[in-house]
Design an enzyme around this catalytic site. Structure first.
Site, PDB file in Angstrom:
ATOM      1  CG  HIS A   1      75.693  16.417 -27.520  1.00 24.01           C
ATOM      2  ND1 HIS A   1      76.432  17.096 -26.831  1.00 24.01           N
ATOM      3  CD2 HIS A   1      74.675  15.799 -25.970  1.00 24.01           C
ATOM      4  CE1 HIS A   1      75.784  17.585 -25.338  1.00 24.01           C
ATOM      5  NE2 HIS A   1      75.081  16.318 -25.105  1.00 24.01           N
ATOM      6  CD  GLU A   2      72.374  11.998 -25.372  1.00 26.41           C
ATOM      7  OE1 GLU A   2      72.893  11.843 -24.616  1.00 26.41           O
ATOM      8  OE2 GLU A   2      72.189  13.363 -25.940  1.00 26.41           O
TER       9      GLU A   2
ATOM     10  CD  GLU B   1      75.059  17.975 -20.897  1.00 28.87           C
ATOM     11  OE1 GLU B   1      75.141  18.289 -22.859  1.00 28.87           O
ATOM     12  OE2 GLU B   1      74.298  17.581 -20.860  1.00 28.87           O
TER      13      GLU B   1
ATOM     14  CG  HIS C   1      77.142  12.976 -23.035  1.00 31.55           C
ATOM     15  ND1 HIS C   1      77.863  13.621 -21.888  1.00 31.55           N
ATOM     16  CD2 HIS C   1      76.091  13.694 -23.093  1.00 31.55           C
ATOM     17  CE1 HIS C   1      76.968  15.184 -21.759  1.00 31.55           C
ATOM     18  NE2 HIS C   1      75.903  14.872 -22.345  1.00 31.55           N
TER      19      HIS C   1
END
Length: 291
Positions: A139-140, A209, A143
């Protein structure tokens, strides 16, 4: 990896940055009028803060979290996980950091894909199993790949400056009544700028997100693991001491799960509700199973 560019996110980032640029110019112009045309010192101060925010945002974020970078021999399993997921995401391996905090969370920071840092807390590593931790790190990395970390770093600068003036601007007035009026106006203008930038950033942050959740699923192929991680982190938040939560709350816009409390916290949340994110991930998981 079945990665696709989210043009909705790109459009929102461009729109947010354009509005913030206009707000930036208006802010500097208003302050120069309030302080009788002394625009050069104002531009100089803004320029220095912008330089520090852009080039040292990762170090500032790690410092605020009490985190430190770790070498492969200090955290070999974590480094191997980050390296493998970075290869799957077609990204340079970011710097790896660990925060000595029991708040189960993670964040990414940095100005571009080659100068990025992924940080996890001790609380996160003690809460999740390997697949769940992979989902959070992916997930990071999503980003970073989407470049929204850089946009959020730049966008948060204006909000930070305005907030500093709102909070500490009264010190500029001293005991001089004649000089107090411009300071009051400056604080009022800063408050307006802070409120507008605050909600612009949060509108972008909520959407990004969802995109990062989908990106994590594309990197790992396991949306269910991230859904499980989100539920585990969210459940642990209620058991973390309130003092610890308050200490970390300034990083909310970058955390995988925000630290919030009460009605105001939910309104100003940088993230969509966890149950909505989990439901979308579960739906994506079913779609991938039937594809």
């Amino acid at each position: 990896m079945n990665w696709s560019t989210d043009w909705g996110l790109r459009g929102r980032m461009f729109f947010t940055m354009a509005l913030l640029a206009v707000l930036y110019v208006v802010f500097i112009g208003a302050l120069s009028v309030v302080f009788e045309g002394r625009i050069l010192p104002i531009i100089l101060v803004f320029g220095l803060f912008s330089f520090a925010q852009y080039f040292y945002s990762d170090k500032l974020a790690l410092y605020s979290m009490g985190a430190r970078t770790v070498e492969p021999d200090e955290a070999p399993e974590l480094h191997r996980m980050v390296e493998r997921l970075s290869q799957q995401a077609d990204l340079p391996k970011p710097t790896v950091a660990v925060a000595d905090s029991q708040v189960p969370n993670a964040f990414a920071t940095g100005r571009n894909q080659r100068n990025a840092t992924v940080c996890v807390t001790q609380g996160l590593m003690g809460t999740l199993d390997q697949e769940e931790l992979e989902g959070v790190i992916a997930h990071e990395l999503a980003h970073i790949k989407n470049r929204d970390v850089m946009v959020m770093t730049i966008a948060s600068f204006l909000s930070t400056i305005a907030f500093i003036i709102v909070r500490w601007g009264w010190l500029l007035g001293g005991n001089n009544r004649q000089g107090g009026a411009p300071v009051i106006v400056a604080i009022a203008v800063s408050l307006l700028v802070w409120v507008v930038s605050f909600f612009l950033i949060r509108a972008l942050s909520r959407y990004r997100e969802y995109v990062a959740d989908r990106g994590a699923a594309a990197i790992t192929g396991k949306p269910g693991a991230l859904a499980s991680a989100l539920l585990a982190i969210n459940g642990r938040m209620d058991r973390v001491p309130k003092e610890d939560l308050r200490d970390q709350a300034e990083m909310n816009a970058f955390f995988i799960i925000p630290i919030r409390s009460g009605f105001i916290g939910k309104i100003a949340s940088t993230h969509p509700p966890t149950d909505e994110r989990v439901e979308r991930l579960r739906t994506l998981e079913r779609e991938m199973e039937t594809a």
